[in-house]
Write a protein that holds these residues in place. Structure first.
Motif, PDB file in Angstrom:
ATOM      1  N   LYS A  78      17.483 -37.600  -7.557  1.00  0.00           N
ATOM      2  CA  LYS A  78      17.261 -38.464  -6.386  1.00  0.00           C
ATOM      3  C   LYS A  78      15.789 -38.520  -5.973  1.00  0.00           C
ATOM      4  O   LYS A  78      15.450 -39.076  -4.923  1.00  0.00           O
ATOM      5  N   GLY A 135      16.546 -45.446  -1.898  1.00  0.00           N
ATOM      6  CA  GLY A 135      16.067 -44.453  -0.928  1.00  0.00           C
ATOM      7  C   GLY A 135      15.007 -43.510  -1.495  1.00  0.00           C
ATOM      8  O   GLY A 135      14.628 -42.534  -0.844  1.00  0.00           O
ATOM      9  N   ASP A 138      11.910 -43.610   0.698  1.00  0.00           N
ATOM     10  CA  ASP A 138      12.263 -43.066   2.028  1.00  0.00           C
ATOM     11  C   ASP A 138      12.279 -41.541   1.982  1.00  0.00           C
ATOM     12  O   ASP A 138      11.768 -40.876   2.875  1.00  0.00           O
ATOM     13  N   ARG A 139      12.887 -41.002   0.929  1.00  0.00           N
ATOM     14  CA  ARG A 139      12.956 -39.532   0.816  1.00  0.00           C
ATOM     15  C   ARG A 139      11.560 -38.953   0.590  1.00  0.00           C
ATOM     16  O   ARG A 139      11.231 -37.888   1.125  1.00  0.00           O
ATOM     17  N   TRP A 169      15.966 -43.296   9.255  1.00  0.00           N
ATOM     18  CA  TRP A 169      15.121 -42.601   8.282  1.00  0.00           C
ATOM     19  C   TRP A 169      13.915 -43.424   7.830  1.00  0.00           C
ATOM     20  O   TRP A 169      13.041 -42.898   7.162  1.00  0.00           O
ATOM     21  N   ASP A 170      13.898 -44.711   8.146  1.00  0.00           N
ATOM     22  CA  ASP A 170      12.784 -45.547   7.678  1.00  0.00           C
ATOM     23  C   ASP A 170      11.489 -45.190   8.393  1.00  0.00           C
ATOM     24  O   ASP A 170      11.463 -45.087   9.617  1.00  0.00           O
TER      25      ASP A 170
END
Ligand SMILES: Nc1nc2c(c(=O)[nH]1)N(C=O)[C@@H](CNc1ccc(C(=O)N[C@@H](CCC(=O)O)C(=O)O)cc1)CN2
Ligand SMILES: Nc1ncnc2c1ncn2[C@@H]1O[C@H](COP(=O)(O)OP(=O)(O)OP(=O)(O)O)[C@@H](O)[C@H]1O
Length: 188
Positions: A78, A135, A138-139, A169-170
């Motif tokens: 991820k 994502g 984002d992460r 989370w953005d």
């Protein structure tokens, strides 16, 4: 419209760009970046290999070649893992069909980079972005080590919106660059 609908619509629109339009817009966008002082002063730059009609950074790679150290992402589970890549060195096909450096022996951490170019499908006046929905960025932005690295969203003018939907989370970007302009986000 929610993110998923907007993403589908924007991807569809971008797919309609002809090869010639895409190349021309990419050239113009690279020229914008090249005359931006922050970009000029950065020597180690996290970039990307264009996919699905994203702005193509190849003109920059060709023009600036060895004047910059390029660092390219690879998806590992991820997360994004970053490998230095010198102009002329071989690339290979990675996850999602995206090119990644063939030589993956060196892994760079954020304290060794000066600027992060973030591929965006869309961006808004507050600096929020829309990507492919994985994502990954984002992460990355949530990682305290990456917080200090200046981030610039790269998108075509057609993806510019007044306001995009965003989630808790953005994290907004400080700057957006399109083929027409450089937008500094005021609240940053
Ligand atoms: N050029 C480029 N490189 C990049 C990114 C990017 O946005 N642009 N990434 C930024 O994160 C990472 C790759 N992330 C991606 C996430 C989803 C999809 C995508 O097309 N997803 C499809 C399904 C594909 C599949 O399952 O095979 C989808 O969600 O519909 C592509 C890239 C790392 N490298
Ligand atoms: N900080 C985080 N930690 C864990 N998961 C996260 C984090 N940020 C986002 N995500 C997850 O990532 C997924 C995709 O988020 P979003 O739809 O905003 O993608 P995106 O910004 O378009 O994609 P990308 O960053 O890959 O370009 C969401 O399901 C969310 O749960």
């Amino acid at each position: 419209m929610d993110k998923a609908q907007l993403r589908a619509q924007l991807l569809q629109e971008r797919r309609q760009l002809s090869e010639a339009q895409w190349q021309q817009q990419s050239l113009e966008l690279c020229a914008q970046l090249q005359q931006w002082s922050v970009f000029q002063q950065a020597s180690r730059i996290c970039a990307y290999c264009s996919t699905q009609r994203e702005a193509d950074l190849q003109p920059l790679f060709d023009r600036l070649g060895k004047a910059k150290v390029w660092v390219l992402p690879r998806c590992v589970q991820k997360s994004l893992v970053w490998h230095p890549w010198q102009w002329g060195q071989p690339l290979t096909t990675g996850a999602y069909g995206i090119k990644v450096p063939a030589d993956q022996t060196e892994i760079w951490s954020p304290n060794t980079v000066d600027l992060l170019l973030v591929p965006c499908l869309a961006g808004d006046r507050q600096g929020y972005r829309l990507g492919y929905g994985g994502g990954y960025y984002d992460r990355l932005f949530a990682d305290p080590l990456w917080r200090a690295v200046p981030k610039v969203g790269i998108l075509f003018e057609a993806g510019l919106r007044e306001k995009l939907p965003h989630d808790p989370w953005d994290m907004p970007l400080q700057t957006l660059v399109t083929e027409k302009q450089i937008i500094q986000i005021e609240s940053c």
